[in-house]
Design an enzyme around this catalytic site. Structure first.
Site: not given
Length: 464
Positions: A233-235, A268
């Site tokens: 997961l890259e959030l 991000c």
């Protein structure tokens, strides 16, 4: 013949016109794809690593050869200025070729010290099928982080791209076809949110890689719950920069502003908050405001545009609300929106903004903005800066600007972050692990370590 399938539309942020229209995958399409993926992977895992590498390099060659078409599509699908759009293909090629070339090292067996009467070693075996869920903001760079190592490791891949950038999935598929990747090893599906969850829950999916929002990551984890599979997961983040008193101010200003406003702030790992030592604060603000005012907000298909629209009008509305919240609580705005004529409420076009007199009671300093705004706070010392930098629910990257590298490293060791930069920002070195802490997610891509989540260790313990 008219299709009875549900339709997915991509509206361009340039003029809100429908740029792409695609059928969503049916239940039958999904089942056929997953079935083909399993069958193909059983054969692909036996293909020599050298042959896998040759095919992947040819795929990259095919994408590079199609750079102009890809750049135009990116411009229209997500609003990146055309003068910058081709850079994503350059970045993809760099990352992909590195991950191809490091595969032999990353996948090599681990041989243990000799033990009389025994042979002992650990192999890295593919997981099966990786399901990659990619975002729109860097649609090629984010997806390739998993696609290449997954395929190089002997897995098959099913890609679900954002509905804002569906042509990226199709371009990747076409490039793999041109490279003569065996059928079924790489596929894509245009999916609804419900069907995306259905795929995650399917027993034929062995790993899920997701890049997107915290809410999206929560959905992924819930869908995968009880399956005992890996989930990467890259959030996102709220990445800070700290400018020390001894920093090269011109360099710090140029780097911070580019890190904050490139891609209209939709990164991000972009700079979303800046802390500046009080000794150089006024100089920093003066030069930063001058630089921000040089941006040209315009249609991204205009070669002179340096700041395009956000991907949606709703994204621009969120940033506007954060700015208004800050102003209502005492912040000072240094950019006059009237100097950017295309800025208009209700559209995706938004003037850049730099705010001072900000604090952590303001949303703009705590919530992910994902837009062309940055708050700048004055600090008195390193300790204050570190405390403020760590005062966040996120931890993707952080940067310190200074001429004292030893001091910077000492500060970096105190920061809760996945990547620590000194005198640069907003860049992914493919030789370094890409990871985050806290709400920025979990897992790792890039570098030799990026192969670990896409393989499983298998131990061989042989008595002679």
């Amino acid at each position: 013949m008219t299709s009875n399938k549900p339709i997915q539309q991509t509206r361009s942020p340039i003029d809100n016109s429908v740029y792409v229209e695609r059928d969503l995958a049916s239940s039958e399409d999904i089942q056929n794809s997953l079935r083909a993926s399993v069958i193909a992977q059983a054969h692909w895992r036996k293909v020599a690593l050298k042959e896998r590498a040759a095919i992947c390099h040819k795929m990259v060659d095919a994408l590079v050869a199609n750079t102009d078409e890809i750049a135009t599509e990116l411009c229209w699908m997500m609003g990146r200025p055309i003068q910058y759009a081709s850079g994503e293909v350059v970045g993809l090629a760099e990352r992909a070729r590195y991950m191809i070339d490091v595969a032999a090292e990353a996948l090599a067996p681990v041989n243990l010290p000799e033990l009389s009467g025994f042979i002992r070693y650990i192999k890295r075996e593919p997981l099966g099928t990786a399901f990659v869920i990619a975002p729109w903001n860097y649609p090629y760079l984010t997806s390739i982080n998993t696609i290449i190592p997954a395929i190089m490791a002997g897995n098959s891949v099913v890609l679900k791209h954002s509905k804002q950038t569906p042509l990226c999935a199709e371009q990747l598929f076409k490039a793999f076809e041109q490279a003569e990747l065996p059928e079924g090893v790489f596929q894509y599906l245009h999916l609804s949110h419900v069907d995306t969850q259905t795929v995650i829950k399917d027993s034929r999916i062995d790993y899920v890689a997701f890049t997107g929002s915290v809410a999206g990551g929560d959905m992924i984890e819930q869908a995968a719950s009880g399956r005992f599979i890996g989930v990467g997961l890259e959030l996102g983040g709220k990445d800070p920069a700290y400018v020390r008193a001894d920093a090269d101010i011109d360099h710090a200003v140029a780097t911070c502003i580019d890190g904050a406003f490139f891609n209209s702030g939709q990164s991000c790992c972009g700079i979303e908050r800046i802390y500046v030592n009080s000794c150089v604060f006024d100089e920093f603000i003066s030069k930063a405001v001058e630089l921000v005012n040089k941006y040209k907000l315009g249609r991204p298909d205009d070669i002179n545009t340096t700041l395009g629209p956000l991907v949606t009008a709703s994204g621009a509305a969120l940033v506007r609300s954060q700015i208004q919240d800050a102003l209502s609580k005492g912040a000072t705005a240094h950019i006059d929106a009237k100097d950017f004529p295309l800025d208009e409420i209700g559209t995706a076009y938004l003037a850049p903004q730099l705010l001072t007199q900000v604090n952590h009671q303001m949303r703009v300093m705590t919530e992910e903005s994902f837009g062309p705004v940055v708050g700048v706070m004055k600090v008195d010392n390193d300790e204050q800066a570190i405390a403020l930098m760590n005062d966040s629910a996120f931890g993707l990257t952080a940067v310190v600007f200074t001429q004292d590298i030893e001091a910077a490293i000492t500060l970096g060791e105190q920061l809760d972050t996945g990547t620590f930069f000194v005198n640069r920002c907003d860049y992914l070195d493919p030789g370094l692990a890409w990871t985050g802490v806290k709400h920025s997610g979990r897992g790792c891509t890039l570098s030799a370590l990026g192969y670990e989540s896409l393989t499983r260790p298998k131990s061989f313990h042989i008595k002679l």
